[in-house]
Design an enzyme around this catalytic site. Sequence first.
Site, mmCIF file in Angstrom:
data_model
loop_
_atom_site.group_PDB
_atom_site.id
_atom_site.type_symbol
_atom_site.label_atom_id
_atom_site.label_comp_id
_atom_site.label_asym_id
_atom_site.label_seq_id
_atom_site.Cartn_x
_atom_site.Cartn_y
_atom_site.Cartn_z
ATOM 1 N N SER A 182 0.798 -1.229 0.000
ATOM 2 C CA SER A 182 0.000 0.000 0.000
ATOM 3 C C SER A 182 0.830 1.278 0.000
ATOM 4 O O SER A 182 0.320 2.338 -0.318
ATOM 5 C CB SER A 182 -0.933 0.002 1.206
ATOM 6 O OG SER A 182 -0.185 0.017 2.401
ATOM 7 N N HIS A 210 -5.536 -4.533 -0.194
ATOM 8 C CA HIS A 210 -5.662 -3.393 -1.120
ATOM 9 C C HIS A 210 -6.020 -3.826 -2.542
ATOM 10 O O HIS A 210 -6.114 -2.982 -3.434
ATOM 11 C CB HIS A 210 -4.372 -2.561 -1.119
ATOM 12 C CG HIS A 210 -4.270 -1.645 0.054
ATOM 13 N ND1 HIS A 210 -4.808 -0.381 0.077
ATOM 14 C CD2 HIS A 210 -3.710 -1.832 1.273
ATOM 15 C CE1 HIS A 210 -4.574 0.187 1.247
ATOM 16 N NE2 HIS A 210 -3.905 -0.682 1.991
ATOM 17 N N LYS A 241 -11.746 -1.699 3.252
ATOM 18 C CA LYS A 241 -11.170 -0.775 2.271
ATOM 19 C C LYS A 241 -12.160 -0.574 1.121
ATOM 20 O O LYS A 241 -13.111 0.161 1.283
ATOM 21 C CB LYS A 241 -9.802 -1.290 1.836
ATOM 22 C CG LYS A 241 -8.826 -1.097 3.002
ATOM 23 C CD LYS A 241 -7.480 -1.706 2.843
ATOM 24 C CE LYS A 241 -6.645 -1.348 4.078
ATOM 25 N NZ LYS A 241 -5.661 -2.339 4.432
#
Length: 393
Positions: A182, A210, A241
């Site tokens: 990330s 991610h 996320k």
Amino acid sequence: MIADKTQYLSDQLDDLKAQGLYNNIRTIDSPMDAHVTIDGRKLINLCANNYLGLANHPRLKQAAKDAIDTYGIGPGAVRTIAGTFSLHETLETRLAQFKKAEAVVTLQSGFTANLATIPALVGKGDVIFSDELNHASIIDACRLSRAKVMRYRHNDVDDLRRVISEATDYNRRLIVTDGVFSMDGDIAPLDKLVQVAQENGIMIMVDDAHGEGVLGNGGRGIVDHFDLHGQVDIEVGTMSKAFGVVGGIVAGKQEIIDWIKQRGRPFLFSSAMTVPDVAACLEAVDILENSDELVQKLWANGKFFQTELAKLGFDTGDSATPIVPVMLGEAETAQAFSKELFNEGVFAMAIGYPTVPQGKARIRVMNSAVHSNADLEEALSIFETVGKRLSVI
Ligand SMILES: *Cc1c(COP(=O)(O)O)cnc(C)c1O
């Protein structure tokens, strides 16, 4: 006089402040969306992992409200004791279908998904091969497992082979990597890692926090991105996320998921996701299964922002995802840059040592599908102003 037992903490907090390493947490007075309100000001939000804008999506909000009317709020206890709502089982079935995995178990978060998984799979006498830049939750899970941890150089398949050849005394072995890293936005070479795993008969696990909702067809994740269905033993993910909610996912073979339900400590000793979270995640799966519009828009926005920043003369690193690092060098520069952006109307976080190496401080731009072209143009013009002001471009 009795000594103040927590004086050492006050001293350490003062140290952090003196070194500029103290986390000042902003208070948000609005939904998490393309814009956020901070201290009464509306800013363009380039901080959140809310890639698809689902954190404030009307369909997720409605689904959460409806589920509360049917099931209430909380799960009451851990699932092995108080039973499990059909809603949780439905989400796990739907996630397994979405990810084309045999089975899925959900946890409270991505962090606890790693803590549940790694110590359940390996222990004393076993060896874990871990990318040197893996997420903190993987590092902690590896420590908890009491297996021997051997780190290999970041995304370096040859170094992985070297480390494997040096491990001679072991029982079971596990390779573990983040899917998307990330801080730089680069992607693990999962196809090559799988090849090494297969050649050596080693279990392989990817943490796709991610990549979930970002990579692959319609956001199905890194395994789908590389078309490695059935070849990655364990896929951990998060719904905190791109899914815009909170919660962890472990996907894999039925016996792995069954085992985690028997031995994964955060599954056994911590309560399940709450009802509104589960219902909202189900709605997120539904949205993703029916359209890739948000995923496409996210990638288009990321590409546009990266290209335009580079045109302005910024160093945007080597991202292969909608994460755009703006490399600034010293931590002080990145801090000052973030402050100026904030004053001009952009909320974007400075990241420095120890999260990234010394001299590699940056602003990390988190793009999302909910930013309009006008939002991006405005943010770019503010980056240009601040970049010139601080002599970065
Ligand atoms: C964010 C992240 C996590 C933690 O996920 P949460 O759901 O927020 O607990 C775990 N692993 C990786 C690689 C992450 O990026």
